[in-house]
Design a protein around this motif. Structure first.
Motif, mmCIF file in Angstrom:
data_model
loop_
_atom_site.group_PDB
_atom_site.id
_atom_site.type_symbol
_atom_site.label_atom_id
_atom_site.label_comp_id
_atom_site.label_asym_id
_atom_site.label_seq_id
_atom_site.Cartn_x
_atom_site.Cartn_y
_atom_site.Cartn_z
ATOM 1 N N SER A 31 12.454 -74.665 83.478
ATOM 2 C CA SER A 31 12.595 -73.770 84.630
ATOM 3 C C SER A 31 14.011 -73.191 84.628
ATOM 4 O O SER A 31 14.894 -73.658 83.905
ATOM 5 C CB SER A 31 12.350 -74.542 85.922
ATOM 6 O OG SER A 31 13.389 -75.506 86.103
ATOM 7 N N ILE A 32 14.219 -72.185 85.462
ATOM 8 C CA ILE A 32 15.558 -71.600 85.550
ATOM 9 C C ILE A 32 16.571 -72.628 86.041
ATOM 10 O O ILE A 32 17.679 -72.739 85.499
ATOM 11 C CB ILE A 32 15.524 -70.366 86.479
ATOM 12 C CG1 ILE A 32 14.771 -69.233 85.797
ATOM 13 C CG2 ILE A 32 16.940 -69.916 86.822
ATOM 14 C CD1 ILE A 32 15.349 -68.808 84.467
ATOM 15 N N ASP A 33 16.204 -73.415 87.056
ATOM 16 C CA ASP A 33 17.125 -74.451 87.519
ATOM 17 C C ASP A 33 17.390 -75.472 86.427
ATOM 18 O O ASP A 33 18.517 -75.966 86.286
ATOM 19 C CB ASP A 33 16.561 -75.140 88.758
ATOM 20 C CG ASP A 33 16.678 -74.285 90.014
ATOM 21 O OD1 ASP A 33 17.473 -73.322 89.998
ATOM 22 O OD2 ASP A 33 15.979 -74.576 91.004
ATOM 23 N N GLY A 34 16.363 -75.801 85.647
ATOM 24 C CA GLY A 34 16.558 -76.741 84.544
ATOM 25 C C GLY A 34 17.553 -76.227 83.528
ATOM 26 O O GLY A 34 18.382 -76.986 82.997
ATOM 27 N N LEU A 35 17.514 -74.924 83.257
ATOM 28 C CA LEU A 35 18.447 -74.349 82.289
ATOM 29 C C LEU A 35 19.872 -74.372 82.820
ATOM 30 O O LEU A 35 20.799 -74.808 82.123
ATOM 31 C CB LEU A 35 18.050 -72.910 81.960
ATOM 32 C CG LEU A 35 19.033 -72.159 81.057
ATOM 33 C CD1 LEU A 35 19.006 -72.709 79.642
ATOM 34 C CD2 LEU A 35 18.766 -70.658 81.062
ATOM 35 N N PHE A 36 20.062 -73.908 84.050
ATOM 36 C CA PHE A 36 21.422 -73.733 84.556
ATOM 37 C C PHE A 36 22.064 -75.030 85.037
ATOM 38 O O PHE A 36 23.283 -75.164 84.995
ATOM 39 C CB PHE A 36 21.430 -72.687 85.676
ATOM 40 C CG PHE A 36 21.345 -71.278 85.177
ATOM 41 C CD1 PHE A 36 22.489 -70.571 84.852
ATOM 42 C CD2 PHE A 36 20.122 -70.659 84.996
ATOM 43 C CE1 PHE A 36 22.424 -69.275 84.366
ATOM 44 C CE2 PHE A 36 20.035 -69.357 84.517
ATOM 45 C CZ PHE A 36 21.192 -68.664 84.197
ATOM 46 N N TYR A 37 21.258 -75.990 85.480
ATOM 47 C CA TYR A 37 21.817 -77.221 86.006
ATOM 48 C C TYR A 37 21.704 -78.407 85.058
ATOM 49 O O TYR A 37 22.479 -79.350 85.161
ATOM 50 C CB TYR A 37 21.143 -77.576 87.345
ATOM 51 C CG TYR A 37 21.428 -76.592 88.436
ATOM 52 C CD1 TYR A 37 22.729 -76.383 88.899
ATOM 53 C CD2 TYR A 37 20.406 -75.841 89.002
ATOM 54 C CE1 TYR A 37 23.003 -75.468 89.898
ATOM 55 C CE2 TYR A 37 20.668 -74.917 90.015
ATOM 56 C CZ TYR A 37 21.968 -74.734 90.458
ATOM 57 O OH TYR A 37 22.232 -73.825 91.444
ATOM 58 N N GLN A 38 20.736 -78.382 84.137
ATOM 59 C CA GLN A 38 20.574 -79.504 83.224
ATOM 60 C C GLN A 38 20.050 -79.026 81.866
ATOM 61 O O GLN A 38 18.927 -79.361 81.473
ATOM 62 C CB GLN A 38 19.623 -80.554 83.804
ATOM 63 C CG GLN A 38 19.658 -81.880 83.046
ATOM 64 C CD GLN A 38 18.730 -82.908 83.653
ATOM 65 O OE1 GLN A 38 17.843 -82.594 84.437
ATOM 66 N NE2 GLN A 38 18.927 -84.170 83.288
ATOM 67 N N CYS A 81 13.981 -64.507 86.934
ATOM 68 C CA CYS A 81 12.924 -65.285 86.285
ATOM 69 C C CYS A 81 12.686 -66.655 86.921
ATOM 70 O O CYS A 81 13.558 -67.236 87.563
ATOM 71 C CB CYS A 81 13.242 -65.453 84.809
ATOM 72 S SG CYS A 81 13.201 -63.873 83.924
ATOM 73 N N ASP A 82 11.471 -67.173 86.707
ATOM 74 C CA ASP A 82 11.097 -68.516 87.147
ATOM 75 C C ASP A 82 11.288 -69.540 86.037
ATOM 76 O O ASP A 82 11.721 -70.661 86.288
ATOM 77 C CB ASP A 82 9.624 -68.545 87.579
ATOM 78 C CG ASP A 82 9.325 -67.595 88.713
ATOM 79 O OD1 ASP A 82 10.014 -67.673 89.738
ATOM 80 O OD2 ASP A 82 8.398 -66.766 88.572
ATOM 81 N N ASP A 83 10.930 -69.160 84.813
ATOM 82 C CA ASP A 83 10.957 -70.070 83.678
ATOM 83 C C ASP A 83 11.668 -69.393 82.514
ATOM 84 O O ASP A 83 11.822 -68.167 82.482
ATOM 85 C CB ASP A 83 9.529 -70.460 83.258
ATOM 86 C CG ASP A 83 8.733 -71.027 84.419
ATOM 87 O OD1 ASP A 83 9.121 -72.092 84.937
ATOM 88 O OD2 ASP A 83 7.739 -70.384 84.827
ATOM 89 N N VAL A 84 12.079 -70.198 81.544
ATOM 90 C CA VAL A 84 12.851 -69.639 80.430
ATOM 91 C C VAL A 84 12.513 -70.351 79.137
ATOM 92 O O VAL A 84 12.256 -71.561 79.121
ATOM 93 C CB VAL A 84 14.373 -69.724 80.730
ATOM 94 C CG1 VAL A 84 14.827 -71.167 80.872
ATOM 95 C CG2 VAL A 84 15.183 -69.014 79.671
ATOM 96 N N VAL A 85 12.486 -69.568 78.060
ATOM 97 C CA VAL A 85 12.325 -70.076 76.700
ATOM 98 C C VAL A 85 13.575 -69.654 75.930
ATOM 99 O O VAL A 85 13.863 -68.464 75.822
ATOM 100 C CB VAL A 85 11.065 -69.499 76.030
ATOM 101 C CG1 VAL A 85 11.004 -69.888 74.553
ATOM 102 C CG2 VAL A 85 9.810 -69.964 76.747
#
Length: 359
Positions: free
Chosen positions: A265-272, A249-253
């Motif tokens: 975003s996926i990076d936002g979820l996993f890193y911050q 995925c690119d984005d997540v809810v």
């Protein structure tokens, strides 16, 4: 916390009626825009807010995941997009704008033209979703007969092409097979073939890798990725598997107890991550290469519908509960980077959470 936070405006933007011009959407606008979606279960006693105030956007050619534990409202949200809720449930509020048309207010006739056409659906558990009395070819061909008016022979020939496209060998012979004659992985491929049969712009996939072994899961995800690239699809993926989310995925809810608690975003979820529930979910994932380590768990369970806490719905299970402010209803807050959270402590900067880097 250096990013500036602001309360999200929940106005029902872009809500076109049934007669809205579908071609009026600018190229940069979302293909799907959900605002303030709220689902009730009326009755005595009724359960209001099974899903409440859900908002998110999905852009063309992108993939978005709805994640959370079982009972958080992911599948209800996905099914509400095309008004496929169980008969007892009702859509109380909100807009669901797909390609310029507000599906929450569209006529049933308009919805029938969209279901299985511009919006394809891959349901959970193909063995339960496929009709055991009809061949897989006829089940795929049916959509093309309805939406395109094709004759059965023409539609069946196209069904064979679709089965070949999703990686089923001997496709011309398999169109005559019944669901029970296929493996679980092949049944899931049939569901995907049916979902893309009418050249959709959006695919909604509800737990498409559940009950499949890891090798078949990887093959299904690779298939979806190839189809997304080749057909310019937007994909909404409902799942509780964070590995699938990270890979595809690119984005997540992130949903919890019927609320969206984080959008990023996926990076936002996993890193911050910016909600304690998201952080707790990440911490509960077993880490490869760290044997004999204690597995983190989230205490308690998702509260049943009708028994949600009055304040933050995650408060009874939260390791960062601060009492008073957390006991109040939480507003969704957006940061300068577009990342949103429904946590007052993160919004005011009194709580910063750590992410878990992806492998």
């Amino acid at each position: 916390m250096t990013a500036t936070a602001k309360t999200v405006d929940k106005g029902s933007e872009g809500s076109g009626g049934d007669g809205h011009n579908e071609n009026s959407v600018a190229p940069g606008d979302p293909l799907l825009s959900v605002r303030g979606l709220t689902i009730d279960l009326p009755g005595d006693p009724g359960q209001r807010g099974l899903v409440e105030d859900v908002s998110f956007d999905l852009h063309r050619k992108r993939s978005l995941a709805l994640i959370g534990e079982s009972g958080c409202g992911k599948s209800l949200t996905a099914m509400a997009i095309l008004r496929l809720l169980p008969p007892a449930m009702s859509l109380r509020a909100g807009s669901v704008v797909f390609d310029g048309v507000d599906l929450a207010r569209a006529s049933e006739r308009r919805l029938r033209r969209l279901r299985g056409g511009p919006v394809g659906i891959v349901f959970q558990e193909p063995m339960s979703s496929l009709n055991p009395t009809a061949t897989v070819g006829d089940q795929i061909a049916e959509a093309r007969q309805i939406h395109f008016g094709e004759r059965r022979a023409t539609a069946l020939a196209k069904a064979a092409e679709l089965l070949d496209r999703v990686g089923i060998p001997n496709a011309k012979q398999r169109v005559k097979a019944y669901p029970h004659e296929l493996s679980g992985g092949m049944q899931q491929r049939v569901m995907i073939a049916a979902g893309i049969a009418c050249n959709p712009k959006l695919i909604i996939a509800d737990e498409p890798t559940t009950a499949l072994d890891v090798t078949i899961q990887a093959e299904i995800l690779e298939l979806l990725r190839d189809l997304q690239r080749d057909l310019d699809l937007a994909v909404m993926l409902v799942t509780h598997d964070l590995g699938v989310v990270a890979d595809f995925c690119d984005d997540v809810v992130v949903m919890y107890a019927g609320h969206v608690v984080e959008r990023t975003s996926i990076d936002g979820l996993f890193y911050q991550p910016r909600h304690p529930y998201s952080s707790a979910l990440l911490a509960a994932v077993p880490q490869v290469g760290n044997p004999r380590t204690r597995l983190n768990v989230i205490p308690g369970r998702v509260p049943p519908a009708g028994r949600f806490p009055a304040g933050c719905r995650f408060q009874p299970r939260c390791a960062h509960d601060a009492g008073g402010p957390c006991a109040q209803p939480q507003k969704e807050t957006e940061f300068a980077d577009g990342h949103t959270t429904r946590c007052c402590r993160v919004a005011d900067g009194s709580l910063t959470l750590e992410g878990v880097a992806r492998a």
